[in-house]
Design an enzyme around this catalytic site. Structure first.
Site, mmCIF file in Angstrom:
data_model
loop_
_atom_site.group_PDB
_atom_site.id
_atom_site.type_symbol
_atom_site.label_atom_id
_atom_site.label_comp_id
_atom_site.label_asym_id
_atom_site.label_seq_id
_atom_site.Cartn_x
_atom_site.Cartn_y
_atom_site.Cartn_z
ATOM 1 N N TYR A 51 1.166 -1.067 0.062
ATOM 2 C CA TYR A 51 -0.002 -0.206 -0.109
ATOM 3 C C TYR A 51 0.476 1.353 0.181
ATOM 4 O O TYR A 51 1.848 1.130 1.170
ATOM 5 C CB TYR A 51 -0.687 0.144 1.094
ATOM 6 C CG TYR A 51 -1.416 1.459 2.024
ATOM 7 C CD1 TYR A 51 -1.781 1.962 2.990
ATOM 8 C CD2 TYR A 51 -2.380 1.638 1.175
ATOM 9 C CE1 TYR A 51 -1.932 2.086 3.407
ATOM 10 C CE2 TYR A 51 -3.269 3.498 1.520
ATOM 11 C CZ TYR A 51 -2.959 3.665 2.418
ATOM 12 O OH TYR A 51 -2.972 4.582 3.524
ATOM 13 N N ASP A 81 -0.960 -5.827 9.270
ATOM 14 C CA ASP A 81 -1.358 -5.337 9.371
ATOM 15 C C ASP A 81 -2.585 -5.331 8.920
ATOM 16 O O ASP A 81 -3.874 -6.883 7.608
ATOM 17 C CB ASP A 81 -1.461 -3.822 8.398
ATOM 18 C CG ASP A 81 -2.236 -2.780 8.171
ATOM 19 O OD1 ASP A 81 -3.983 -3.076 7.994
ATOM 20 O OD2 ASP A 81 -2.733 -1.835 7.736
ATOM 21 N N ILE A 138 -6.679 -5.482 8.376
ATOM 22 C CA ILE A 138 -7.665 -4.388 7.922
ATOM 23 C C ILE A 138 -8.659 -4.627 6.874
ATOM 24 O O ILE A 138 -10.069 -4.527 7.330
ATOM 25 C CB ILE A 138 -7.103 -2.900 6.948
ATOM 26 C CG1 ILE A 138 -7.874 -1.640 7.728
ATOM 27 C CG2 ILE A 138 -6.123 -3.095 5.691
ATOM 28 C CD1 ILE A 138 -7.755 -0.610 6.949
ATOM 29 N N LYS A 198 -13.096 -0.358 5.969
ATOM 30 C CA LYS A 198 -12.906 -0.877 4.933
ATOM 31 C C LYS A 198 -13.916 -2.833 5.415
ATOM 32 O O LYS A 198 -14.797 -2.911 4.330
ATOM 33 C CB LYS A 198 -10.994 -2.322 4.505
ATOM 34 C CG LYS A 198 -10.029 -0.996 4.012
ATOM 35 C CD LYS A 198 -10.611 -0.422 3.462
ATOM 36 C CE LYS A 198 -9.146 0.112 3.180
ATOM 37 N NZ LYS A 198 -9.028 1.619 2.183
#
Lengths: 469, 475
Positions: A145, A230, A232, A272
């Site tokens: 990302y 992470d 998410i 998300k």
């Protein structure tokens, strides 16, 4: 003019990259079904717009929350005054229950180990401040990302060293890639403090295998460093293989309450899974009480609004609702992905097989004029300006191979997605020559395929001004 | 165990100071009119609780301000998705308008210069990151809000150099004091990047007069350093003289506008610390641009942006609120300071803020900070009031205490005053026995006068608890 800090004048905020053009172009000419049908379609935004009706119907059935009420009594004052950085207990509990549910209830979380932050953006930066000094480094698998360049480095002074993953093995993390990254950091005189992975992956849309997770645990044990996972996108795993959280792996390896256990930290957010990026709900979960203590104090710089904590504690405490939401959300994401993949296939484009996320990682290597990043940029500009699709080029995600793009599928209506695919098909037809058959296209693509048969979907990733993934 | 960062393991968060003993005492034994009438009363929390009934009426009348209501849910999706760090336009416009109204519409604020942050806490850290590099310094007049030690220094590596202000001239900020501080920084090899003022002042409750403000502007222009004006208490100016904002002075004197930045928040003026609405307003375009990118680390929840935009764009509500709030603060301040004066306790003359700067110098055994700590322990453990000792605000003179008056209802205020009166009577008894009789009659006449001040009956045993058990003590 008085002098400003170096942070103002440097580029570590990451927004000068050329692909920003796509975002700006979209803003100038955004697609609208009625008002601007020839505008640019946004496919660079990893948003989940598919399940708002479920949330809205819940709100309709739960009017107390709207009026700042609990059991009919107004709690407006209580909420307005609540600024305790330990967070709203009911919200923390509900959030952790939700996280456990996403992990098939194979792990349990301790409410004393969670720290609430203003989005995952803040969570990631806070962990850097806690775990590393200026000039230290974290290893990150590529592609990753683009926001990490800012979130992990800008104000912290921490460096990122890439763990180079390639298409030859579907971008999986290997022991040699990890070791290679570590050595590169050493040669640059950078002290490595940890590894940060995104699982499920952005931009790949894949979940990590158990082998990869075991590999990571071995690596951080051997090097005595931290691991940040992470997670998410953990709630967007819509098909098999099922999501395996790092916590589950640690449990299975009987590493609970060991030193290694304390070096593993999870980042989460509701941006998300629930599609609520505007509400700024992030979290750090750490097994190290010192990290929890420090991060809690640091969260003062970005607490979650009490109003939002209250709303979400009500929603997430409704277990019947969360179960239904997770199931329906998965179904819709799965269907949407299939639509995108089918559309891309008609255009002769493949993508990486994926089972999670809000995007596909698309292989357009066969459309490049040469195997270079310049050619990737060239292709990207044509797609933005001529095809009028805002997608995200792999180079912005630090991919080591040119020709890959991230394309989002959950931030638009079905009709818009269909239109995007039609545009793409026409474009591919025009650049590869109208007389080339679909079979010829497939043949030319074979050069770029390895032993496995991939289903590719065309995607683009586009960095933006805001916290977009 | 592999090391964590120095930032994480050090004391830069500032919470290990003895100052937090007061919080602990309160938390282990918080006052409640019926359940815990002998508990510690919280007077160390600068909260504005006086206008909630006024605000609640508006909230009830405007269900569309909540995204969750039937009237507001049509905006739910677009608001929940909106994460643009520019912030919702209607939010910025309404905040800019509110800031103007608080300054009597003598200045206008540009919504495009408004940058969001995670409360004023986040705003201060963000401004420090923008204006200074690690090792550089800001000047801050003492006494100042203890949170600055953390907010401006902890993760930024920036230093704070005190501008020492004296009680002899009511703690005014003099050019002399500014110059002295600047020289001291130079001697310590610290490059000064700016001056941070809080106006109205925390903990003093006073505002800066025009002359002082002009002197400050002259000073920062001459030294070519930034001026950060924390105006978080702007709407709490309840009495003459009228508040003068930096934004107003800019229209009156020569100044390089690129040096001027204002920090604001709704935590004090509106009593909304839980909603985390912090604002950085800079006249410097590069700072606005950079701060906006940094605001990603602490954006305001759009659910809250929506609520605030609805509320603050209601002109009638805002005008009435500002007036009503001032009126209630004025009455509370007047009653509190008058009651204290009746038992011989003075405080710095103030016209703003949610607290008074109480003068207990004559109660110190000796003029030392140890004596101040001793007195403070007595106040917490015997008088059972959590007040804040001046040393925690870096005051250069022992004996001053910040006492908050706007974070409790009338009944609790009465209990607090009773305890203070009792303590002072005992103290005076110990000091001068003969005066006891006259003081007793003073006590009687005082209680009669209470009714003049208060419309409600005091010490109602059926009052609901104003403080939520969820609220934990912070600075």
């Amino acid at each position: 003019m008085g002098l400003l800090s170096r942070k103002v004048t440097c580029n570590s905020h990451g927004q000068d990259s050329s692909y920003f053009l796509g975002w700006l172009e979209y803003e100038k000419n955004p697609y609208d079904e009625v008002k601007n049908p020839r505008g640019i379609i946004q496919m660079g935004l990893a948003e989940n717009q598919l399940s708002f009706d479920l949330l809205e119907s819940w709100l309709d059935k739960n009017p107390d929350v709207a009026g700042f009420k609990r059991d009919g009594q107004s709690i407006f004052k209580e909420l307005a005054l609540f600024q305790d950085y330990h967070g709203f207990p009911a919200f923390k509990k509900a959030l952790l229950d939700f996280m456990a549910e996403i992990r098939g209830n194979k792990v349990t979380f301790d409410p004393n180990r969670i720290v609430l932050t203003a989005g995952a953006t803040s969570a990631n930066e806070t962990l850097m401040f806690c775990l590393a000094e200026q000039g230290d480094a974290f290893l990150l698998p590529t592609p990753y990302y683009p926001g990490f360049d800012r979130d992990l480095r800008w104000r912290t002074g921490v460096e990122i060293v890439p763990i180079k993953c390639t298409s030859s093995n579907r971008f999986k993390i290997t022991a040699s890639a990890l070791e290679d990254a570590y050595q590169r950091a050493q040669r640059k005189n950078l002290r490595v403090k940890g590894v940060l992975v995104t699982n499920p992956s952005n931009p790949l849309g894949t979940t990590m295998t158990r082998e990869e997770l075991d590999l990571l645990v071995n690596f951080i044990t051997d090097k005595e460093i931290h691991l940040i996972s992470d997670e998410i996108y953990s709630g967007t795993v819509f098909s098999s293989p099922a999501f395996v959280s790092i916590m589950e792996v640690l449990k299975d390896q009987n590493l609970e309450k060991t030193e290694i256990w304390e070096r593993v930290h999870i980042v989460y957010s509701l941006s998300k899974d629930l599609g609520l990026p505007g509400f700024r709900v992030g979290a750090i979960y750490s097994n190290d009480p010192i990290v929890v203590a420090a991060a809690t104090k640091m969260s003062s710089f970005g607490l979650v609004s009490s109003q939002t904590q209250y709303l979400l504690s009500a929603i997430l405490s409704d277990k019947k609702f969360t179960k239904e939401y997770i199931a329906k959300n998965h179904k819709r994401l799965r269907k949407r992905r299939s639509m995108l993949v089918a559309g891309l296939e008609k255009a002769g484009i493949d993508c990486l097989e994926s089972n999670a996320g809000l995007f596909c990682w698309v292989d357009m290597r066969h459309l490049l004029s040469s195997d270079t990043f310049e050619a990737e940029m060239e292709l990207w500009k044509r797609i933005v300006y001529d095809v009028k699709l805002n997608i995200s080029p792999g180079s912005s995600c630090h991919c080591t191979e040119p020709g890959w793009f991230r394309v989002c599928f959950a931030n638009m209506s079905e009709d818009t997605l269909k239109l995007a695919m039609q545009r793409l098909k026409s474009f591919v037809g025009s650049i590869t020559g109208h007389d080339r058959s679909h079979q010829e296209l497939k043949n030319s693509r074979r050069k770029f395929r390895s032993k496995w048969v991939f289903r590719l979907s065309f995607q683009s990733f586009h960095d933006r001004e805001q916290d977009e993934r | 165990m592999v090391a964590m960062s120095k930032i994480a393991t050090g004391n830069g968060h500032g919470e290990n100071s003895p100052y937090f003993d007061g919080w602990k005492a309160y938390e282990t034994n918080p006052f409640h009119p019926t359940d815990r009438p002998d508990g510690v009363i919280q007077m160390g929390l600068a909260e504005n609780q006086l206008c909630f009934n006024f605000i609640k009426k508006w909230v009830v009348k405007h269900p569309e301000a909540s995204l969750c209501s039937a009237q507001g849910v049509n905006k739910f999706k677009e608001t929940a998705l909106f994460q643009d760090y520019h912030g919702m336009p209607e939010f910025r416009q309404s905040v800019a308008k509110f800031m103007g109204k608080v300054r009597g519409d003598r200045v206008k604020f540009d919504p495009d210069r408004i940058v969001m942050s995670g409360g004023a806490t986040g705003a201060h850290e963000m401004v420090a990151f923008c204006l200074a590099d690690p090792g550089e310094a800001f000047l801050v007049p003492t006494p100042y809000y203890p949170g600055f030690d953390r907010d401006l220094r902890w993760r930024t590596g920036v230093e704070l150099v005190p501008v020492v202000c004296e009680s002899s001239n009511d703690f005014k900020i003099t050019t002399n004091a500014l110059e002295t501080a600047y020289e001291k920084a130079k001697e310590a090899n610290l490059r000064v990047k700016g001056l941070l003022i809080t106006n109205p002042s925390n903990p003093l409750g006073t505002i800066l007069d025009r002359e002082t403000l002009k002197g400050i502007i002259e000073f920062i222009n001459e030294k070519n350093i930034h001026l950060i004006g924390d105006e978080i208490y702007a709407a709490t100016v309840f009495m003459e003289p009228e508040f003068v904002s930096i934004s107003e002075i800019l229209e009156e004197v020569e100044c390089n506008r690129d040096l001027i930045h204002i920090v604001y928040s709704l935590s004090k003026d509106m009593g909304f610390p839980g909603f985390r609405v912090g604002i950085v307003y800079s006249y410097n375009d590069a700072v606005v641009s950079c701060a906006r990118k940094m605001s990603s680390f602490g954006l305001v929840s759009t659910q809250t942006q929506h609520l605030i935009a609805s509320m603050l764009s209601d002109d009638d509500f805002v005008d009435n609120f500002i007036m009503e709030s001032k009126e209630r603060l004025f009455r509370r301040h007047k009653y509190f300071t008058w009651s204290l004066s009746q038992v011989g306790i003075g405080s710095l003359k103030s016209n703003a803020g949610l607290f008074i700067w109480m003068d207990l110098r004559k109660l110190l055994k000796e003029k030392t900070f140890e004596a101040e700590m001793d007195l403070w322990q007595v106040i917490i453990n015997e008088v059972k009031l959590n007040v804040s000792p001046g040393s925690s605000f870096h005051c250069n003179e022992p004996g001053w205490f910040r006492v908050c008056f706007a974070n409790m209802d009338d009944q609790t205020m009465e209990v607090a005053l009773l305890r203070i009166r009792t303590f002072m009577l005992e103290h005076n008894k110990a000091m001068v026995p003969r005066k006891l009789c006259s003081r007793s009659s003073l006590k009687l006449s005082f209680s009669r006068r209470q009714d003049d001040f208060m419309s409600q009956s005091i010490m109602s045993p059926h009052s609901p608890l104003p403080q939520s058990p969820l609220v934990q003590a912070r600075t």
